[in-house]
Design a protein around this motif. Sequence first.
Motif, PDB file in Angstrom:
ATOM      1  N   THR A   1       0.811  -1.223   0.000  1.00  4.03           N
ATOM      2  CA  THR A   1       0.000   0.000   0.000  1.00  4.03           C
ATOM      3  C   THR A   1       0.839   1.266   0.000  1.00  4.03           C
ATOM      4  O   THR A   1       0.289   2.357  -0.067  1.00  4.03           O
ATOM      5  N   THR A   2       2.138   1.157   0.085  1.00  4.65           N
ATOM      6  CA  THR A   2       3.011   2.327   0.035  1.00  4.65           C
ATOM      7  C   THR A   2       4.151   2.063  -0.938  1.00  4.65           C
ATOM      8  O   THR A   2       4.574   0.913  -1.122  1.00  4.65           O
ATOM      9  N   VAL A   3       4.651   3.133  -1.541  1.00  4.20           N
ATOM     10  CA  VAL A   3       5.770   3.028  -2.474  1.00  4.20           C
ATOM     11  C   VAL A   3       6.932   3.821  -1.900  1.00  4.20           C
ATOM     12  O   VAL A   3       6.832   5.034  -1.698  1.00  4.20           O
ATOM     13  N   GLN A   4       8.021   3.118  -1.620  1.00  5.38           N
ATOM     14  CA  GLN A   4       9.193   3.762  -1.020  1.00  5.38           C
ATOM     15  C   GLN A   4       9.873   4.719  -2.005  1.00  5.38           C
ATOM     16  O   GLN A   4       9.694   4.617  -3.222  1.00  5.38           O
ATOM     17  N   ALA A   5      10.658   5.648  -1.454  1.00  2.85           N
ATOM     18  CA  ALA A   5      11.342   6.635  -2.284  1.00  2.85           C
ATOM     19  C   ALA A   5      12.488   6.029  -3.082  1.00  2.85           C
ATOM     20  O   ALA A   5      12.933   6.624  -4.067  1.00  2.85           O
ATOM     21  N   ASP A   6      12.963   4.873  -2.679  1.00  2.00           N
ATOM     22  CA  ASP A   6      14.058   4.201  -3.387  1.00  2.00           C
ATOM     23  C   ASP A   6      13.457   3.206  -4.370  1.00  2.00           C
ATOM     24  O   ASP A   6      12.906   2.174  -3.969  1.00  2.00           O
ATOM     25  N   PRO A   7      13.545   3.472  -5.684  1.00  2.00           N
ATOM     26  CA  PRO A   7      12.938   2.546  -6.650  1.00  2.00           C
ATOM     27  C   PRO A   7      13.523   1.146  -6.577  1.00  2.00           C
ATOM     28  O   PRO A   7      12.817   0.168  -6.820  1.00  2.00           O
ATOM     29  N   ALA A   8      14.814   1.014  -6.228  1.00  2.00           N
ATOM     30  CA  ALA A   8      15.414  -0.311  -6.140  1.00  2.00           C
ATOM     31  C   ALA A   8      14.748  -1.147  -5.047  1.00  2.00           C
ATOM     32  O   ALA A   8      14.532  -2.348  -5.218  1.00  2.00           O
TER      33      ALA A   8
ATOM     34  N   GLY B   1      14.267  10.667 -13.590  1.00  6.85           N
ATOM     35  CA  GLY B   1      15.377  10.021 -14.286  1.00  6.85           C
ATOM     36  C   GLY B   1      15.831   8.720 -13.659  1.00  6.85           C
ATOM     37  O   GLY B   1      16.899   8.205 -14.007  1.00  6.85           O
ATOM     38  N   ALA B   2      15.028   8.151 -12.770  1.00 10.24           N
ATOM     39  CA  ALA B   2      15.406   6.876 -12.156  1.00 10.24           C
ATOM     40  C   ALA B   2      15.529   5.802 -13.232  1.00 10.24           C
ATOM     41  O   ALA B   2      14.632   5.645 -14.064  1.00 10.24           O
ATOM     42  N   PRO B   3      16.626   5.044 -13.218  1.00  6.99           N
ATOM     43  CA  PRO B   3      16.851   4.019 -14.269  1.00  6.99           C
ATOM     44  C   PRO B   3      16.029   2.756 -14.004  1.00  6.99           C
ATOM     45  O   PRO B   3      16.563   1.676 -13.755  1.00  6.99           O
ATOM     46  N   VAL B   4      14.717   2.876 -14.129  1.00  4.92           N
ATOM     47  CA  VAL B   4      13.843   1.784 -13.684  1.00  4.92           C
ATOM     48  C   VAL B   4      14.009   0.519 -14.517  1.00  4.92           C
ATOM     49  O   VAL B   4      13.929  -0.586 -13.981  1.00  4.92           O
ATOM     50  N   ARG B   5      14.219   0.656 -15.820  1.00  7.21           N
ATOM     51  CA  ARG B   5      14.353  -0.547 -16.644  1.00  7.21           C
ATOM     52  C   ARG B   5      15.587  -1.339 -16.247  1.00  7.21           C
ATOM     53  O   ARG B   5      15.533  -2.574 -16.102  1.00  7.21           O
ATOM     54  N   GLY B   6      16.697  -0.653 -16.039  1.00  2.88           N
ATOM     55  CA  GLY B   6      17.923  -1.338 -15.639  1.00  2.88           C
ATOM     56  C   GLY B   6      17.790  -1.986 -14.272  1.00  2.88           C
ATOM     57  O   GLY B   6      18.234  -3.118 -14.064  1.00  2.88           O
ATOM     58  N   ILE B   7      17.177  -1.265 -13.333  1.00  3.55           N
ATOM     59  CA  ILE B   7      16.990  -1.818 -11.989  1.00  3.55           C
ATOM     60  C   ILE B   7      16.095  -3.051 -12.039  1.00  3.55           C
ATOM     61  O   ILE B   7      16.393  -4.084 -11.423  1.00  3.55           O
TER      62      ILE B   7
END
Length: 404
Positions: free
Chosen positions: A119-126, A176-182
Amino acid sequence: MNGKATTTRTRLDRGRSALGPALELVHTGRAPTRAVLTAELGVTRATAGAVAAELEALGLIRVDSRPGAAAGSQGRPSHRLAVDESGPVVLAAQIHADGFRASLIGLGGRTVATAPGCTTVQADPAQVLGEVVAAGAQLLRETGRRCVGAGLAVPSAVAEPEGTALNPLHLAWQPGAPVRGIFAEQVAEAGIAGPAFTGNDVNLAALAEHRHGAGRGAQHLLCVATGHRGVGGALVLDGRLHSGSAGLALEVGHLTVNPEGRPCHCGSRGCLDVEADPLAFLTAAGRDPGPEVSLLQQSRDMLRGEFGEPAVRSAAERLIDRLGLGLAGLVNILNPDRIILGGLHRELLQADPDRLRAVVADRSLWGRSGGVPILPCTLDHNSLVGAAELAWQPILDDPLTVLV
């Protein structure tokens, strides 16, 4: 390699070009029988039969051993075709402002299993993507299914070819978070087989609806939707997403529909993103959003249960008018042959379809006589299904990939 295996490989190589188109026809429900497959591929009955048999041998489709005729049809009965429900799956995941969801999805857009999510999304995408992949890996262990890829939907424009989330406005992620790479790295570390893909959530919703839902059969499909926060858009042309030169096309949330309206996150004022999303609806109705459920669910509940209340009806009409202005501008520019609406916009269309269609017709160049059909999206969790479509695409392009 023995002679029989060599012959089999030679036959597979020779029919390789027809396998992908055939699988896509069955996957999207456009070839329910071998006769239809024959006609759609433009090949002989024998060739279509051989192609279907190869796809069945790969564990991707099922061919009914006893031919049957559809009700009311004439002519020779034909073998029925369907995706193999026990076949491989892909991991599909969606991140949104109020959490995430992870599912295993088979061919045909069928959901095989779903994790509870968060229910929450952390600030660190990884960290978030690690939790998503862990949930998917657990589903694979529990079901024992073979996975052939992974797809991720995010509420942001995804720049190509880098795969970065440029503007996750309703998440705490840095632009600009590199979500695809992560995501790809997390998938590989979890031992999940197949390539990993990432795309914008509304783009993927449009792709899913075009293949399996309200957009099926459209040549120029415009999708506009509001989920938990914000407004997004997508365009599917001849079966393919139109994402522009760098993946950033159809950012329709930043069309100005009220020059004196609310400040937008993009720096402008009165954009669809802040004038026609769930928060705008709750605010216009004089309601304070509560923390119990998502803004989207609060808006849906209010619209469905209290539409007769003057304040709720007035708020709905205000959002419909703003949405209609945006759609009319898009119709004038893009000339789609169908519009589909998702999220709260679907609910608004169903609550007062005549008003929305009238606004679009009045503001479009072609007027009422050339009104484009406006339909509600029909798939549950269509962004999730679209994320799966990204992962299925290599198999649809070359079904022999599953042999690797």
